[in-house]
Design an enzyme around this catalytic site. Structure first.
Site, PDB file in Angstrom:
ATOM      1  N   GLY A   1       0.467  -1.748   0.163  1.00  0.00           N
ATOM      2  CA  GLY A   1       0.688   0.490   0.382  1.00  0.00           C
ATOM      3  C   GLY A   1       0.310   1.437  -0.500  1.00  0.00           C
ATOM      4  O   GLY A   1       0.845   1.793   0.407  1.00  0.00           O
ATOM      5  N   SER A   2       1.873   1.045  -0.257  1.00  0.00           N
ATOM      6  CA  SER A   2       2.654   2.421  -1.066  1.00  0.00           C
ATOM      7  C   SER A   2       2.745   3.677  -1.288  1.00  0.00           C
ATOM      8  O   SER A   2       2.430   4.781  -1.024  1.00  0.00           O
ATOM      9  CB  SER A   2       4.332   2.095  -1.195  1.00  0.00           C
ATOM     10  OG  SER A   2       5.141   1.676  -2.699  1.00  0.00           O
ATOM     11  N   ASN A   3       1.907   3.380  -2.642  1.00  0.00           N
ATOM     12  CA  ASN A   3       0.539   3.897  -3.372  1.00  0.00           C
ATOM     13  C   ASN A   3      -0.467   4.492  -2.787  1.00  0.00           C
ATOM     14  O   ASN A   3      -0.611   6.204  -2.295  1.00  0.00           O
ATOM     15  CB  ASN A   3      -0.039   3.453  -4.460  1.00  0.00           C
ATOM     16  CG  ASN A   3       1.147   2.828  -5.527  1.00  0.00           C
ATOM     17  OD1 ASN A   3       1.510   4.402  -6.558  1.00  0.00           O
ATOM     18  ND2 ASN A   3       1.580   1.901  -6.094  1.00  0.00           N
TER      19      ASN A   3
ATOM     20  N   ILE B   1      -7.264 -10.176 -11.038  1.00  0.00           N
ATOM     21  CA  ILE B   1      -8.796 -10.037 -12.577  1.00  0.00           C
ATOM     22  C   ILE B   1     -10.234  -9.436 -11.891  1.00  0.00           C
ATOM     23  O   ILE B   1     -11.085 -10.825 -11.445  1.00  0.00           O
ATOM     24  CB  ILE B   1      -8.106 -11.671 -13.617  1.00  0.00           C
ATOM     25  CG1 ILE B   1      -6.413 -11.217 -13.835  1.00  0.00           C
ATOM     26  CG2 ILE B   1      -9.104 -10.757 -14.998  1.00  0.00           C
ATOM     27  CD1 ILE B   1      -6.147 -12.745 -14.606  1.00  0.00           C
ATOM     28  N   LEU B   2     -10.667  -8.805 -12.656  1.00  0.00           N
ATOM     29  CA  LEU B   2     -11.840  -8.287 -12.037  1.00  0.00           C
ATOM     30  C   LEU B   2     -12.359  -8.885 -13.228  1.00  0.00           C
ATOM     31  O   LEU B   2     -12.287  -8.654 -14.378  1.00  0.00           O
ATOM     32  CB  LEU B   2     -11.802  -6.695 -12.529  1.00  0.00           C
ATOM     33  CG  LEU B   2     -10.875  -5.507 -11.687  1.00  0.00           C
ATOM     34  CD1 LEU B   2     -10.832  -4.330 -11.785  1.00  0.00           C
ATOM     35  CD2 LEU B   2     -11.403  -6.238  -9.895  1.00  0.00           C
TER      36      LEU B   2
ATOM     37  N   ASN C   1      -6.293   2.261 -12.455  1.00  0.00           N
ATOM     38  CA  ASN C   1      -5.269   1.017 -12.062  1.00  0.00           C
ATOM     39  C   ASN C   1      -3.759   2.386 -12.441  1.00  0.00           C
ATOM     40  O   ASN C   1      -3.882   2.579 -13.247  1.00  0.00           O
ATOM     41  CB  ASN C   1      -5.687   0.251 -12.259  1.00  0.00           C
ATOM     42  CG  ASN C   1      -4.552  -1.137 -12.100  1.00  0.00           C
ATOM     43  OD1 ASN C   1      -3.825  -1.152 -11.385  1.00  0.00           O
ATOM     44  ND2 ASN C   1      -4.173  -1.941 -13.334  1.00  0.00           N
TER      45      ASN C   1
ATOM     46  N   HIS D   1       0.230   0.137 -13.151  1.00  0.00           N
ATOM     47  CA  HIS D   1       0.530  -0.742 -13.826  1.00  0.00           C
ATOM     48  C   HIS D   1       2.229  -0.381 -14.334  1.00  0.00           C
ATOM     49  O   HIS D   1       2.597   0.457 -15.061  1.00  0.00           O
ATOM     50  CB  HIS D   1      -0.075  -1.227 -14.559  1.00  0.00           C
ATOM     51  CG  HIS D   1       0.276  -2.965 -15.400  1.00  0.00           C
ATOM     52  ND1 HIS D   1       0.359  -4.051 -15.019  1.00  0.00           N
ATOM     53  CD2 HIS D   1       1.907  -2.454 -16.798  1.00  0.00           C
ATOM     54  CE1 HIS D   1       1.018  -4.878 -15.672  1.00  0.00           C
ATOM     55  NE2 HIS D   1       1.693  -4.246 -16.451  1.00  0.00           N
TER      56      HIS D   1
ATOM     57  N   SER E   1       2.333   3.098 -15.408  1.00  0.00           N
ATOM     58  CA  SER E   1       1.568   4.151 -16.257  1.00  0.00           C
ATOM     59  C   SER E   1       0.338   4.133 -15.065  1.00  0.00           C
ATOM     60  O   SER E   1       0.248   2.322 -14.626  1.00  0.00           O
ATOM     61  CB  SER E   1       0.577   3.105 -17.285  1.00  0.00           C
ATOM     62  OG  SER E   1       2.160   2.727 -18.412  1.00  0.00           O
TER      63      SER E   1
ATOM     64  N   THR F   1     -10.272  -0.831 -18.413  1.00  0.00           N
ATOM     65  CA  THR F   1     -12.007  -1.764 -19.008  1.00  0.00           C
ATOM     66  C   THR F   1     -11.459  -3.533 -19.040  1.00  0.00           C
ATOM     67  O   THR F   1     -10.477  -3.139 -18.402  1.00  0.00           O
ATOM     68  CB  THR F   1     -11.143  -1.186 -20.325  1.00  0.00           C
ATOM     69  OG1 THR F   1      -9.633  -1.982 -20.991  1.00  0.00           O
ATOM     70  CG2 THR F   1     -11.129   0.022 -20.978  1.00  0.00           C
TER      71      THR F   1
ATOM     72  N   ASP G   1      -5.174  -5.096 -18.434  1.00  0.00           N
ATOM     73  CA  ASP G   1      -3.960  -4.170 -18.495  1.00  0.00           C
ATOM     74  C   ASP G   1      -4.270  -2.700 -19.585  1.00  0.00           C
ATOM     75  O   ASP G   1      -3.194  -2.853 -20.058  1.00  0.00           O
ATOM     76  CB  ASP G   1      -2.423  -4.126 -18.588  1.00  0.00           C
ATOM     77  CG  ASP G   1      -2.438  -5.173 -16.686  1.00  0.00           C
ATOM     78  OD1 ASP G   1      -3.110  -4.170 -15.726  1.00  0.00           O
ATOM     79  OD2 ASP G   1      -2.184  -5.598 -16.809  1.00  0.00           O
TER      80      ASP G   1
ATOM     81  N   THR H   1       9.002   4.661  -6.685  1.00  0.00           N
ATOM     82  CA  THR H   1       9.399   5.898  -6.900  1.00  0.00           C
ATOM     83  C   THR H   1       7.871   6.783  -7.775  1.00  0.00           C
ATOM     84  O   THR H   1       7.795   7.799  -7.438  1.00  0.00           O
ATOM     85  CB  THR H   1      10.500   6.791  -6.271  1.00  0.00           C
ATOM     86  OG1 THR H   1      11.626   5.828  -6.012  1.00  0.00           O
ATOM     87  CG2 THR H   1      10.753   8.164  -6.284  1.00  0.00           C
TER      88      THR H   1
ATOM     89  N   GLU I   1       6.008   5.664  -9.401  1.00  0.00           N
ATOM     90  CA  GLU I   1       4.394   5.406  -9.170  1.00  0.00           C
ATOM     91  C   GLU I   1       3.854   6.074  -8.340  1.00  0.00           C
ATOM     92  O   GLU I   1       3.267   6.973  -8.214  1.00  0.00           O
ATOM     93  CB  GLU I   1       3.887   3.719  -9.205  1.00  0.00           C
ATOM     94  CG  GLU I   1       4.077   2.468  -9.749  1.00  0.00           C
ATOM     95  CD  GLU I   1       3.972   1.341  -9.272  1.00  0.00           C
ATOM     96  OE1 GLU I   1       3.673   1.994  -8.305  1.00  0.00           O
ATOM     97  OE2 GLU I   1       4.987   0.892  -9.636  1.00  0.00           O
TER      98      GLU I   1
END
Ligand code: GAR
Length: 210
Positions: free
Chosen positions: A12-14, A92-93, A107, A109, A136, A141, A145, A172, A174
């Site tokens: 969870g750093s993002n 995967i959703l 998202n 990636h 990215s 969708t 990815d 970093t 991200e």
């Protein structure tokens, strides 16, 4: 302020930079909840420390992907989010979930999409002998990815790089671009159009910074 729900599976750093920047007012939003599919995700602790609802939804307790995602939609929708942020959510959703949050599901990636969809992106960039790599942020969708890119950041690959050094440097980056994309969304500057992403009404196809 916009309401944000963040989905995680790990460190969870993002998530942390998004928590920090919403608290500091740099993002015009509030994190309403953090949801993890794994009990051991450190991001749940980060959420608790920030005073944010930290919820566990263990995918192993569900018979299949469809029933897990239905429960996930129900849990997310309790928080009435404007934006759902995937931050290291390693599931995967289903198309059902993706469609439900169309245009408000993002998202991050760890590759310069469309290169290296899926896993082990740093290793694959190294093995391919690439001289540049990065990350990215994209709208999600139904194609894994494969959704339209909002912003990318890149870094040169050096001869001395290892999977680990590369992963750290990309991480970093991200932390710079994800809060930026969230901020744009919360300020209603981003739109997902049929032909791609627009920022302030201009296509961002070529956006990105070094
Ligand atoms: C990040 O590197 C993110 O790009 C990646 O997981 C990591 C989560 O780190 N996501 C994916 O690979 C999605 N397929 P974090 O938990 O420290 O934010």
């Amino acid at each position: 302020p916009k309401r944000i729900v963040v989905l995680i599976s790990g460190s969870g750093s993002n998530l942390q930079v998004i928590l920090d920047q919403t608290r500091e007012g740099r993002i015009n939003g509030t994190v309403a909840a953090v949801i993890s599919n794994r009990a051991d995700a450190y991001g749940l602790t980060r959420a608790e420390q920030a005073g944010v609802d930290a919820r566990l939804l263990d995918h192993k307790l569900f018979a299949d992907r469809e029933s897990f995602d239905s429960a996930l939609i129900e849990l997310i929708d309790n928080y009435q989010p404007d934006l759902v942020v995937l931050a290291g959510f390693m599931r995967i959703l289903t198309p059902e979930l993706v469609r439900h949050y169309q245009g408000r599901l993002m998202n991050i990636h760890p590759s310069l999409l469309p290169k290296y969809k899926g896993l082990h992106t740093h290793r694959r960039a190294l093995e391919a002998g690439d001289d540049v790599h990065g990350c990215s942020v994209h709208f999600v969708t139904e194609e894994l990815d494969g959704g339209p890119v909002i912003v990318q950041a890149r870094t040169p690959i050096m001869k001395t790089d290892t999977e680990d050094s590369l992963q750290q440097r990309v991480h970093t980056l991200e932390h710079q671009i994800y809060p930026l994309a969230v901020e744009w969304f919360c300020n209603e500057r981003l739109t997902l159009a049929s032909d791609g992403v627009q920022l302030d009404g201009t296509p961002v196809g070529a956006a990105g910074f070094d």
